[in-house]
Design an enzyme around this catalytic site. Structure first.
Site, PDB file in Angstrom:
ATOM      1  N   ASP A 105       0.861  -1.180   0.000  1.00  0.00           N
ATOM      2  CA  ASP A 105       0.000   0.000   0.000  1.00  0.00           C
ATOM      3  C   ASP A 105       0.901   1.234   0.000  1.00  0.00           C
ATOM      4  O   ASP A 105       1.581   1.508   0.993  1.00  0.00           O
ATOM      5  CB  ASP A 105      -0.893  -0.026   1.244  1.00  0.00           C
ATOM      6  CG  ASP A 105      -1.859   1.145   1.311  1.00  0.00           C
ATOM      7  OD1 ASP A 105      -1.725   2.080   0.501  1.00  0.00           O
ATOM      8  OD2 ASP A 105      -2.744   1.138   2.195  1.00  0.00           O
ATOM      9  N   SER A 184      -1.506  13.939 -14.169  1.00  0.00           N
ATOM     10  CA  SER A 184      -2.782  13.956 -14.895  1.00  0.00           C
ATOM     11  C   SER A 184      -2.979  15.328 -15.517  1.00  0.00           C
ATOM     12  O   SER A 184      -2.476  16.338 -14.995  1.00  0.00           O
ATOM     13  CB  SER A 184      -3.941  13.657 -13.940  1.00  0.00           C
ATOM     14  OG  SER A 184      -5.185  13.875 -14.577  1.00  0.00           O
ATOM     15  N   TYR A 197      -8.857  15.348  -6.373  1.00  0.00           N
ATOM     16  CA  TYR A 197      -8.007  14.700  -7.376  1.00  0.00           C
ATOM     17  C   TYR A 197      -7.139  15.735  -8.080  1.00  0.00           C
ATOM     18  O   TYR A 197      -5.924  15.551  -8.227  1.00  0.00           O
ATOM     19  CB  TYR A 197      -8.884  13.957  -8.387  1.00  0.00           C
ATOM     20  CG  TYR A 197      -8.099  13.182  -9.422  1.00  0.00           C
ATOM     21  CD1 TYR A 197      -7.460  11.992  -9.085  1.00  0.00           C
ATOM     22  CD2 TYR A 197      -7.997  13.647 -10.734  1.00  0.00           C
ATOM     23  CE1 TYR A 197      -6.739  11.279 -10.033  1.00  0.00           C
ATOM     24  CE2 TYR A 197      -7.283  12.941 -11.688  1.00  0.00           C
ATOM     25  CZ  TYR A 197      -6.653  11.759 -11.331  1.00  0.00           C
ATOM     26  OH  TYR A 197      -5.927  11.058 -12.274  1.00  0.00           O
ATOM     27  N   CYS A 198      -7.755  16.835  -8.518  1.00  0.00           N
ATOM     28  CA  CYS A 198      -6.991  17.898  -9.187  1.00  0.00           C
ATOM     29  C   CYS A 198      -5.918  18.457  -8.257  1.00  0.00           C
ATOM     30  O   CYS A 198      -4.779  18.703  -8.682  1.00  0.00           O
ATOM     31  CB  CYS A 198      -7.926  19.020  -9.630  1.00  0.00           C
ATOM     32  SG  CYS A 198      -9.061  18.565 -10.965  1.00  0.00           S
ATOM     33  N   ALA A 199      -6.284  18.663  -6.990  1.00  0.00           N
ATOM     34  CA  ALA A 199      -5.322  19.211  -6.028  1.00  0.00           C
ATOM     35  C   ALA A 199      -4.147  18.268  -5.826  1.00  0.00           C
ATOM     36  O   ALA A 199      -2.983  18.702  -5.772  1.00  0.00           O
ATOM     37  CB  ALA A 199      -6.021  19.478  -4.698  1.00  0.00           C
ATOM     38  N   SER A 200      -4.435  16.964  -5.717  1.00  0.00           N
ATOM     39  CA  SER A 200      -3.355  15.993  -5.487  1.00  0.00           C
ATOM     40  C   SER A 200      -2.419  15.918  -6.687  1.00  0.00           C
ATOM     41  O   SER A 200      -1.193  15.829  -6.529  1.00  0.00           O
ATOM     42  CB  SER A 200      -3.941  14.611  -5.175  1.00  0.00           C
ATOM     43  OG  SER A 200      -4.611  14.055  -6.302  1.00  0.00           O
TER      44      SER A 200
END
Length: 342
Positions: A105, A184, A197-200
């Site tokens: 993980d 991405s 998701y965008c922030a990460s």
């Protein structure tokens, strides 16, 4: 200090314009010459050791096969054991001399240390690290009831990459290796429901751009920003506001609509070519770059279009979003013009 800033505010735009007019053409010619040299003398990964996280499906799986075809030794990492072992067996059939599957993980620091150490102990070296593992939380920020449930986005997408890099970097530096970062297009382009998701992914891009400056020529860094690629995510597997992974095809249809989905194989081939050339960035497919340019020069318009397409009117169900209606029209068009095959 304020007076100095005023002077800089006046001079810097003029100097920037002058530099673009005078030096930019020469800079582009030099880049073209370097690109030609990299194409002629691309890296041979045969016999090199490669760690790929998130290797049980999607881009990670396809990259395992591409590296395998080129004769690389592989350490494949994923939290799902059964599909990981299947991919490992296929990678050997594709040509990898040896594949080491490691169930781990990436959001856990100890797991990252363990699989990097196991790779180096087993193969004696490490040349490439591909940080690919990720999840896609998909919900409106305002719908969250417990914000702590959003932490997996950063734990896996960002910290998972950071942990792997921390433990791998001494070995990569020793063998002048490369980090391949699967970020991405969402790291550059905002999209409703994908705030975390965008922030990460934006954090991942900024982190590795900074590391590239720190590492210099010791470790290469290739940052990949794909569009929508055939994977569990593109088939509707998202993380809910409760932190659970579910398959929601209706939400998938609203969010992705008629956007083209690139095959993982095609994307992996493009990444492989880019990595062997030593590219700093890869936008795949190319049209992602056009969307990023539109965002830079027309940011208000791109935000308005995203909201107009993806968000239904107040008090209307999600499926009433314009993006889903466009998809319905596309399906009807395909059905009308489809012909039976005999």
């Amino acid at each position: 200090m304020d007076s100095i800033n005023k002077i800089i505010n006046f001079l810097f735009p003029l100097l920037t314009l002058y530099a673009l007019l005078v030096f930019y053409p020469t800079y582009q010619r030099l880049k073209s010459a370097v690109s030609i040299c990299r194409n002629l003398f691309s890296e041979n990964v045969a016999g090199k050791v490669v760690v790929i996280t998130g290797a049980a499906s999607g881009i990670g799986e396809a990259l395992a096969y591409e590296y395998g075809k080129r004769g690389a030794y592989l350490a494949l990492v994923d939290i799902r054991g059964e599909p990981l072992f299947h991919v490992a067996a296929l990678a050997e059939l594709y040509g990898s001399p040896e594949v080491l599957p490691l169930v781990a993980d990436v959001s856990k620091l100890q797991d990252c240390e363990r699989f990097i150490r196991a790779t180096v102990l087993h193969f004696g070296r490490l040349d490439h690290l591909v940080t690919n593992a990720g999840v896609a939380p998909l919900y409106f920020f305002a719908d969250i009831e417990d914000v702590s449930k959003a932490s997996p986005a950063m734990d896996i997408n960002f910290w998972g990459s950071v942990y792997c890099t921390f433990f791998a970097s001494p070995y990569l530096k020793k063998f002048r290796g490369r980090i391949v970062v699967i970020a991405s297009g969402c790291g550059y382009i905002a999209s409703p429901r994908l705030s975390f998701y965008c922030a990460s992914k934006a954090a991942v891009i900024a982190f590795y751009e900074t590391l590239r400056t720190e590492f210099g020529s010791d470790i290469g860094v290739t940052i990949v920003a794909p569009g929508i690629v055939d994977s569990e995510m593109s088939r509707g597997k998202f993380m809910t506001k409760d932190g659970k992974l579910v398959v929601d095809k209706e939400l998938r249809d609203v969010q992705m609509s008629v956007l083209p989905v690139e095959s993982a194989e095609r994307c992996a081939k493009a990444i492989m070519r880019s990595v062997c050339r030593g590219d700093r960035y890869l936008l795949e497919p190319d049209w992602i770059g056009c969307v990023i340019l539109l965002k830079v020069f027309c940011s208000e318009a791109t935000e308005w279009v995203a909201r107009w397409l993806l968000i239904a009117r107040p008090k209307f169900p999600m499926m009433e979003a314009l993006s889903n209606k466009i998809l319905d029209v596309a399906h009807a068009f395909n059905s009308f013009f489809s012909f039976p095959h005999y």
